[in-house]
Design an enzyme around this catalytic site. Structure first.
Site, mmCIF file in Angstrom:
data_model
loop_
_atom_site.group_PDB
_atom_site.id
_atom_site.type_symbol
_atom_site.label_atom_id
_atom_site.label_comp_id
_atom_site.label_asym_id
_atom_site.label_seq_id
_atom_site.Cartn_x
_atom_site.Cartn_y
_atom_site.Cartn_z
ATOM 1 N N ILE A 60 -62.392 -80.749 -1.699
ATOM 2 C CA ILE A 60 -61.524 -80.739 -2.877
ATOM 3 C C ILE A 60 -61.942 -79.626 -3.840
ATOM 4 C CG2 ILE A 60 -62.904 -82.403 -4.222
ATOM 5 C CD1 ILE A 60 -60.163 -83.728 -4.997
ATOM 6 N N CYS A 61 -60.958 -79.063 -4.530
ATOM 7 C CA CYS A 61 -61.201 -78.113 -5.617
ATOM 8 C C CYS A 61 -60.224 -78.473 -6.732
ATOM 9 C CB CYS A 61 -61.059 -76.661 -5.145
ATOM 10 S SG CYS A 61 -59.385 -76.174 -4.675
ATOM 11 N N ARG A 62 -59.854 -77.539 -7.555
ATOM 12 C CA ARG A 62 -58.941 -77.831 -8.671
ATOM 13 C C ARG A 62 -57.522 -78.112 -8.180
ATOM 14 N NH1 ARG A 62 -55.716 -74.457 -11.985
ATOM 15 N NH2 ARG A 62 -55.292 -75.422 -13.998
ATOM 16 N N GLY A 64 -56.432 -77.023 -4.603
ATOM 17 C CA GLY A 64 -56.325 -77.045 -3.146
ATOM 18 C C GLY A 64 -56.465 -75.713 -2.458
ATOM 19 N N MET A 88 -58.260 -81.754 -7.645
ATOM 20 C CA MET A 88 -58.651 -82.605 -8.767
ATOM 21 C C MET A 88 -57.547 -82.762 -9.809
ATOM 22 S SD MET A 88 -61.609 -83.986 -8.272
ATOM 23 C CE MET A 88 -61.947 -84.603 -9.924
#
Length: 109
Positions: A60-62, A64, A88
């Protein structure tokens, strides 16, 4: 690329957060492992030590994008990695908990 929706994640799924330090400090999923994408190659061993044997690694990141790049790399390395769609931002929008390192409510940058 393997992808999963936030709604399909279970509480005990292994989550790898690849956002940078300032994003992580502002808020993250409680049990996630944090390895920033900018340090990922140097710290890859931390993931192999922490990831469950035979289980998925949900990246996961901010939003995708960064997590998609890491997911592709992990899949090429034989890791059962899955990109978390929407990152996120969607995690927080769906009401999933976001916390700081000291357990206080956090936010997604």
């Amino acid at each position: 690329m393997p992808t999963v929706e936030i709604a399909d994640l279970k509480d005990d799924d292994f989550l790898l957060d690849v956002r940078e330090d300032d994003e992580w400090k502002a808020g993250h999923a409680e049990r996630a492992l944090h390895i920033p994408v900018s340090e990922f190659m140097a710290r890859f061993g931390e993931l192999t030590e922490a990831a469950p044997q035979g289980g998925h690694v949900y990246v996961i990141c901010r939003s995708g994008n960064r997590s998609a790049r890491v997911t592709l790399y992990l899949v090429q390395q034989g890791v059962d990695a899955v990109n978390v769609d929407g990152g996120m931002q969607v995690w927080q929008a769906m009401g999933r908990p976001v916390v700081t390192d000291d357990g206080q409510p956090g936010l997604v940058l």
